[in-house]
Design a protein around this motif. Sequence first.
Motif, PDB file in Angstrom:
ATOM      1  N   ARG A  26     -22.094  17.487 -41.040  1.00 30.36           N
ATOM      2  CA  ARG A  26     -21.110  16.456 -40.706  1.00 30.36           C
ATOM      3  C   ARG A  26     -20.712  15.681 -41.964  1.00 30.36           C
ATOM      4  O   ARG A  26     -19.543  15.374 -42.168  1.00 30.36           O
ATOM      5  CB  ARG A  26     -21.700  15.528 -39.654  1.00 30.36           C
ATOM      6  N   SER A  27     -21.697  15.389 -42.842  1.00 30.31           N
ATOM      7  CA  SER A  27     -21.379  14.633 -44.061  1.00 30.31           C
ATOM      8  C   SER A  27     -20.421  15.410 -44.954  1.00 30.31           C
ATOM      9  O   SER A  27     -19.496  14.837 -45.537  1.00 30.31           O
ATOM     10  CB  SER A  27     -22.654  14.263 -44.823  1.00 30.31           C
ATOM     11  N   ARG A  28     -20.589  16.713 -45.065  1.00 29.16           N
ATOM     12  CA  ARG A  28     -19.691  17.530 -45.891  1.00 29.16           C
ATOM     13  C   ARG A  28     -18.286  17.571 -45.281  1.00 29.16           C
ATOM     14  O   ARG A  28     -17.283  17.480 -46.004  1.00 29.16           O
ATOM     15  CB  ARG A  28     -20.256  18.942 -46.047  1.00 29.16           C
ATOM     16  N   VAL A  29     -18.224  17.693 -43.958  1.00 27.57           N
ATOM     17  CA  VAL A  29     -16.928  17.696 -43.267  1.00 27.57           C
ATOM     18  C   VAL A  29     -16.176  16.417 -43.596  1.00 27.57           C
ATOM     19  O   VAL A  29     -14.986  16.444 -43.932  1.00 27.57           O
ATOM     20  CB  VAL A  29     -17.130  17.867 -41.742  1.00 27.57           C
ATOM     21  N   TYR A  30     -16.860  15.274 -43.509  1.00 28.48           N
ATOM     22  CA  TYR A  30     -16.215  13.986 -43.783  1.00 28.48           C
ATOM     23  C   TYR A  30     -15.938  13.788 -45.271  1.00 28.48           C
ATOM     24  O   TYR A  30     -14.891  13.278 -45.640  1.00 28.48           O
ATOM     25  CB  TYR A  30     -17.080  12.837 -43.263  1.00 28.48           C
ATOM     26  N   GLU A  31     -16.851  14.190 -46.124  1.00 25.65           N
ATOM     27  CA  GLU A  31     -16.685  13.990 -47.569  1.00 25.65           C
ATOM     28  C   GLU A  31     -15.543  14.834 -48.132  1.00 25.65           C
ATOM     29  O   GLU A  31     -14.760  14.368 -48.958  1.00 25.65           O
ATOM     30  CB  GLU A  31     -17.998  14.335 -48.290  1.00 25.65           C
ATOM     31  N   GLU A  32     -15.444  16.082 -47.672  1.00 24.90           N
ATOM     32  CA  GLU A  32     -14.456  17.009 -48.228  1.00 24.90           C
ATOM     33  C   GLU A  32     -13.181  17.111 -47.391  1.00 24.90           C
ATOM     34  O   GLU A  32     -12.255  17.820 -47.775  1.00 24.90           O
ATOM     35  CB  GLU A  32     -15.089  18.396 -48.384  1.00 24.90           C
ATOM     36  N   GLY A  33     -13.148  16.431 -46.259  1.00 22.58           N
ATOM     37  CA  GLY A  33     -11.969  16.501 -45.398  1.00 22.58           C
ATOM     38  C   GLY A  33     -11.757  17.874 -44.803  1.00 22.58           C
ATOM     39  O   GLY A  33     -10.618  18.321 -44.647  1.00 22.58           O
ATOM     40  N   LEU A  34     -12.855  18.552 -44.445  1.00 19.38           N
ATOM     41  CA  LEU A  34     -12.744  19.886 -43.862  1.00 19.38           C
ATOM     42  C   LEU A  34     -12.171  19.796 -42.445  1.00 19.38           C
ATOM     43  O   LEU A  34     -12.479  18.867 -41.694  1.00 19.38           O
ATOM     44  CB  LEU A  34     -14.122  20.561 -43.798  1.00 19.38           C
ATOM     45  N   TRP A  35     -11.349  20.776 -42.097  1.00 20.76           N
ATOM     46  CA  TRP A  35     -10.875  20.867 -40.719  1.00 20.76           C
ATOM     47  C   TRP A  35     -12.069  21.097 -39.802  1.00 20.76           C
ATOM     48  O   TRP A  35     -12.952  21.910 -40.113  1.00 20.76           O
ATOM     49  CB  TRP A  35      -9.888  22.020 -40.558  1.00 20.76           C
TER      50      TRP A  35
END
Length: 174
Positions: A26-35
């Motif tokens: 979840r942190s990577r999704v939010y940090e990198e703006g992943l779809w």
Amino acid sequence: MDQTPSLNEIVSVYDADGLPAGTATRSRVYEEGLWHASAGVLLRSRDGERIYVHRRSPDKAVFAGMHDCLAGGVMDPGESPEQTATRELAEELGVTGVSLTPVARVAWDGSWAGKPLRCHLFAFEGRSDGPITHQASEIADGWWWTDGELCAHLADPSWQFVPDTRALLAHYWD
């Protein structure tokens, strides 16, 4: 039981077209703006006259303290949108045993805290008069409003409302 999602939790990652493309924290999704994808339920009273609106907890990782009318969350790996919506309705509002009807799907490409936030949002409608039991780590307060009351608040640009749900509602009432 506190079920606040951990930033280390593994969630589904999607591509820009809305197809599953793997997993990430979840942190990577939010940090990198992943779809990614989320699903939620617009809870209406059984007579269809009112919508349950709530204010998100000030401790939420995304859209903290804002108002919303979807009980929802990020899709876990292997979950369908309906499974996520059912799980989130039970976790956030304590409502179970409700039939869900798909109402809309939107791709929202925005930002939060100065970073891109991209989500495919699957929305369902359910009907129940409660009882409502808030998950304190997710929801600070809630109440029932008519469509007119919600629309009047949405027309006020100073009223803080979750932007992806706002985008979804534009399609919901069309």
